[in-house]
Design a protein around this motif. Sequence first.
Motif, PDB file in Angstrom:
ATOM      1  N   GLY A 108       0.782  -1.230   0.000  1.00 47.38           N
ATOM      2  CA  GLY A 108       0.000   0.000   0.000  1.00 47.38           C
ATOM      3  C   GLY A 108       0.811   1.276   0.000  1.00 47.38           C
ATOM      4  N   VAL A 109       2.120   1.185   0.259  1.00 47.19           N
ATOM      5  CA  VAL A 109       2.957   2.381   0.384  1.00 47.19           C
ATOM      6  C   VAL A 109       3.143   3.046  -0.973  1.00 47.19           C
ATOM      7  CG1 VAL A 109       5.279   3.197   0.947  1.00 47.19           C
ATOM      8  CG2 VAL A 109       4.135   1.550   2.428  1.00 47.19           C
TER       9      VAL A 109
ATOM     10  N   TYR B 158     -10.013   2.909  -6.057  1.00 51.67           N
ATOM     11  CA  TYR B 158     -10.631   2.413  -4.825  1.00 51.67           C
ATOM     12  C   TYR B 158      -9.765   1.359  -4.119  1.00 51.67           C
ATOM     13  CZ  TYR B 158     -13.956   0.276  -1.624  1.00 51.67           C
ATOM     14  OH  TYR B 158     -14.568  -0.218  -0.505  1.00 51.67           O
ATOM     15  N   GLU B 159      -9.316   0.373  -4.856  1.00 53.43           N
ATOM     16  CA  GLU B 159      -8.508  -0.679  -4.228  1.00 53.43           C
ATOM     17  C   GLU B 159      -7.177  -0.126  -3.743  1.00 53.43           C
ATOM     18  OE1 GLU B 159      -9.379  -3.683  -3.382  1.00 53.43           O
ATOM     19  OE2 GLU B 159     -11.393  -3.402  -4.212  1.00 53.43           O
ATOM     20  N   SER B 160      -6.624   0.829  -4.468  1.00 57.54           N
ATOM     21  CA  SER B 160      -5.362   1.437  -4.035  1.00 57.54           C
ATOM     22  C   SER B 160      -5.544   2.248  -2.759  1.00 57.54           C
ATOM     23  CB  SER B 160      -4.813   2.341  -5.156  1.00 57.54           C
ATOM     24  OG  SER B 160      -4.419   1.589  -6.271  1.00 57.54           O
ATOM     25  N   ILE B 161      -6.640   2.971  -2.659  1.00 55.99           N
ATOM     26  CA  ILE B 161      -6.914   3.719  -1.424  1.00 55.99           C
ATOM     27  C   ILE B 161      -7.078   2.750  -0.261  1.00 55.99           C
ATOM     28  CG2 ILE B 161      -8.425   5.397  -0.298  1.00 55.99           C
ATOM     29  CD1 ILE B 161      -9.318   6.291  -3.120  1.00 55.99           C
ATOM     30  N   LYS B 162      -7.761   1.651  -0.493  1.00 52.68           N
ATOM     31  CA  LYS B 162      -7.934   0.646   0.570  1.00 52.68           C
ATOM     32  C   LYS B 162      -6.589   0.133   1.062  1.00 52.68           C
ATOM     33  CE  LYS B 162     -10.648  -2.810   0.128  1.00 52.68           C
ATOM     34  NZ  LYS B 162     -11.372  -3.957  -0.496  1.00 52.68           N
ATOM     35  N   ARG B 163      -5.718  -0.254   0.128  1.00 48.68           N
ATOM     36  CA  ARG B 163      -4.415  -0.777   0.546  1.00 48.68           C
ATOM     37  C   ARG B 163      -3.627   0.274   1.311  1.00 48.68           C
ATOM     38  NH1 ARG B 163      -4.013  -2.671  -4.732  1.00 48.68           N
ATOM     39  NH2 ARG B 163      -2.153  -1.419  -5.173  1.00 48.68           N
TER      40      ARG B 163
ATOM     41  N   ASP C 105      -5.321   0.798   4.766  1.00 46.45           N
ATOM     42  CA  ASP C 105      -5.104  -0.396   5.582  1.00 46.45           C
ATOM     43  C   ASP C 105      -3.670  -0.463   6.091  1.00 46.45           C
ATOM     44  OD1 ASP C 105      -7.711  -1.143   5.196  1.00 46.45           O
ATOM     45  OD2 ASP C 105      -7.271  -2.691   3.687  1.00 46.45           O
ATOM     46  N   TYR C 106      -2.713  -0.048   5.270  1.00 43.22           N
ATOM     47  CA  TYR C 106      -1.318  -0.040   5.704  1.00 43.22           C
ATOM     48  C   TYR C 106      -1.135   0.901   6.896  1.00 43.22           C
ATOM     49  CZ  TYR C 106       3.666   1.006   5.742  1.00 43.22           C
ATOM     50  OH  TYR C 106       4.972   1.203   6.134  1.00 43.22           O
ATOM     51  N   VAL C 107      -1.683   2.105   6.789  1.00 48.37           N
ATOM     52  CA  VAL C 107      -1.548   3.058   7.889  1.00 48.37           C
ATOM     53  C   VAL C 107      -2.291   2.545   9.124  1.00 48.37           C
ATOM     54  CG1 VAL C 107      -1.876   5.445   8.613  1.00 48.37           C
ATOM     55  CG2 VAL C 107      -1.373   4.934   6.217  1.00 48.37           C
TER      56      VAL C 107
END
Length: 899
Positions: free
Chosen positions: A546-547, A592-597, A600-602
Amino acid sequence: MRTQKSLSWKAAVCWGGAILVSVGSCGASARCRPAGLRCEHLAAPMGIDAAAPRLTWRLEDDRFGACQRAYRIVVGTDSVAVGRGIGEMWDSGRVASDGMLTRYAGKALLPFTRYFWRVTVWDRDNRTENSPVAAFETGMMEMANWQGAWIGDGRDPDYKPAPYFRKVFSVEKAVKSARAYIAAAGLYELSINGERVGDHRLDPMYTRFDRRNLYVTYDVTGWLRTGANAVGVLLGNGWYNHQSGAVWNFDRAPWRNRPAFCFDLRIEYEDGTHEVVASGLDWKTSGGPLRFNSIYTSEHYDASQEQPGWDTPEFDDSAWHGVGYRSAPSACVAAQQVVPIRRTAEYRPVAFRRLSDTSWLYDFGQNMAGITRLKVSGERGTRIRIVHAERLRPDGHADLSNIDVYFRPKEPEDLFQTDVVVLSGGAEDEFAARFNYKGFRYAEVIADRPVALSPESLTAYAQHSDVEPKGRIATSNRLIERLWEATNRSYLSNLMGYPTDCPQREKNGWTGDGHLAIETALYNYDGITVYEKWLADHRDEQQPNGVLPDIVPTGGWGYGTENGLDWTSTIALIPWNLYLFYGDPTPLQACYESIKRYVDYVDRRSPEGLTAWGRGDWVPVRSQSVKELTSSVYFYVDATILARAAEWFGTEEERLRYAALADKIREAVNRKYLDRETGIYAQGTQTELSVPLYWGVVPEELRSKVAEQLARRVAEADYHLDVGVLGAKAILSALSENGQVETAYRVAVRTTYPSWGWWIVNGATTLLENWDLQATRDISDNHMMFGGIGGWFFRGLGGIEPDPEAPGFKHIVLHPALVGPDRFEASHDSPYGRIVSGWERRGARVIYRVTVPPNSTATLYCPPHVRGARRQKLEAGSYEFDWEVVRWFSGEEAENENR
């Protein structure tokens, strides 16, 4: 009440002691006309790859209450039939909707095909009106349709001279149409029969080259002739083969290699046949006059090595060499569906000075991003340097010391922002950089022996993504206009297929700079295609966990310890703002999926809901703000956007989860940093108070108290700024949207240090990187990171705001400030048409004028110092209100404070 003979309809009503004059047209001759047809947010695009392209339009209808009740779209390959309402590819039928953005939903689109489309609308009276016929054309559609091979000249990546390529081919039949498709690893210029094709610059645009490459399509029908023809390609390094050294390790990018390209020329003949002239081993290559090119530093050009006619069929290429195959740089070669980079303005020097027998100084009067063109004659072998600078030394020579600090030259001949030209000794040599741009106001021309130069010898050209202007500010306060102009110059100077921080020292796609200026960008320019491309770059760069790096694209630099939320929240903030301004959910859905990752990482690293991951309030005046506070606020914003997006693209479980996460973060921030008794966050710096206010973290019942504390801190600073980039983004709106608009205005028009106006009164024509004119670091003179004020003029003064519940200005929220200048007008060309909000002060009264475009509505909220006014719902139309104002904080008062 005024009379206007040209207007066929007028109504006046009493509104709480005010007079409302609403003007429109509803005579028998009035018509509703669909206009502004766009495909993929582009006018008549050529070479698109979208299987279900987006189609948009707007209405031209000046009648009061103008709206669309239904629409019908037809798409086909015959323009005449489509003009009659017949489309073999798609007929949507009558769709009962006021929407003006839809997706193609017909038969599968074929590659290399020109399609025509028309929209029919049913207006407010259920009468139909047809649009003109528009067009779009598909490109490759998929990788398997390429016939050309990737080819190169076989040289090492460190080899300096640029490669030239050519091929001769024959056309023996009548040509119906011809399209050139070209993809390059690096940059290119394409020519046919000695003529440059197109007006684009720096194509293709910078991407993560080992994951995605872009190709461009040209209509070259008019370039071909019966008999022998020749195609020429000149390749530049661009960001693909970065040979210059800098602290960001551009030269160590994992994709770095010698430039290469792939080319198809598809010719359709009148007899129904077609052929493809493709790149392959039958091409030839050679060196030429372009001896070195670096997009970061400069170009070196030796006019004595020109080969006239090299891209014509008559040229003798017997001394040229064969080419070699190259592997494709990535598995994804996609259409460049982006507004191109162009030369947009030409500038002659406003001052010209001879410094010595061999040195001349040109002042072009304003800072810009672009290039210069030199025309000069002289002795063969004469070496000329053109130094491009933002500043001058005390002795009048060009000064690069504020912008060359991160340059790490590998060899003496690589000169920062300094083109080198060697003369041929002919009648006149001409040079302009092809594969480079610079940030400059001044250019110093230095020759190694005397030559004759005049003011006409050097011309400057502004160069940037050629986005269409969408906003305008006009006011009796010249400082506001100059600030708006300077902001726009900085924005355009830093838009090169992706938003950058500065056009000279770095040219990096800093994520923070990009989102800090996003409202300014979208109020003023039609930039959606640039930002959609940049978001694709984000998705290419995102790590599996996600970074994101804090510069995008990147050759590897930026995955450090501070690439956190206050910078890389671009992955959420940019698509959300595109949704607000365009009403188009596509970018948000794609991310959307990139924002989720990312979130979620943070979340995994921040179990208590607080995080200090980020760079903090960069380049503050004095006060240092708590990084955990500001970064956690951005964490809250990202989670909030994600929860909203989950309503449309996710699951109910995801929506509930991210909404709960947002609440958790907000509560954690307020629990740790908010003193509820005093209304102060942390130490109470301007940034620590404005950031939670602006982003909605402050509890509703305490917003006024926190805003009062912020206003008090600002007043204690004599209405000067004490913020860095995060505070500069937030402070004006945090004040104006919470009952402190006069304080916000005082800050906006301050002309003493530190303030935006301080730059302007000291001669700046673009925005600076540092509030302090005497600073010794972070001192670019063309930076966009403090550019949020440009959006505030529309939102904070004009009061034009999008409504998240009816985005794209389908419903407009109007909060005019009625403060400051005697005359002010903000206008914005929304997807529905032009919105206007402005006033003219006449003693104790003010005339407020507003235009709501067709198919839109608005809610007008009056300032509290307007006597007797209240909230008002407005339909489409133009309105004029005559109000009595109880109090007016004038521009004169603010000017007196400056003195």
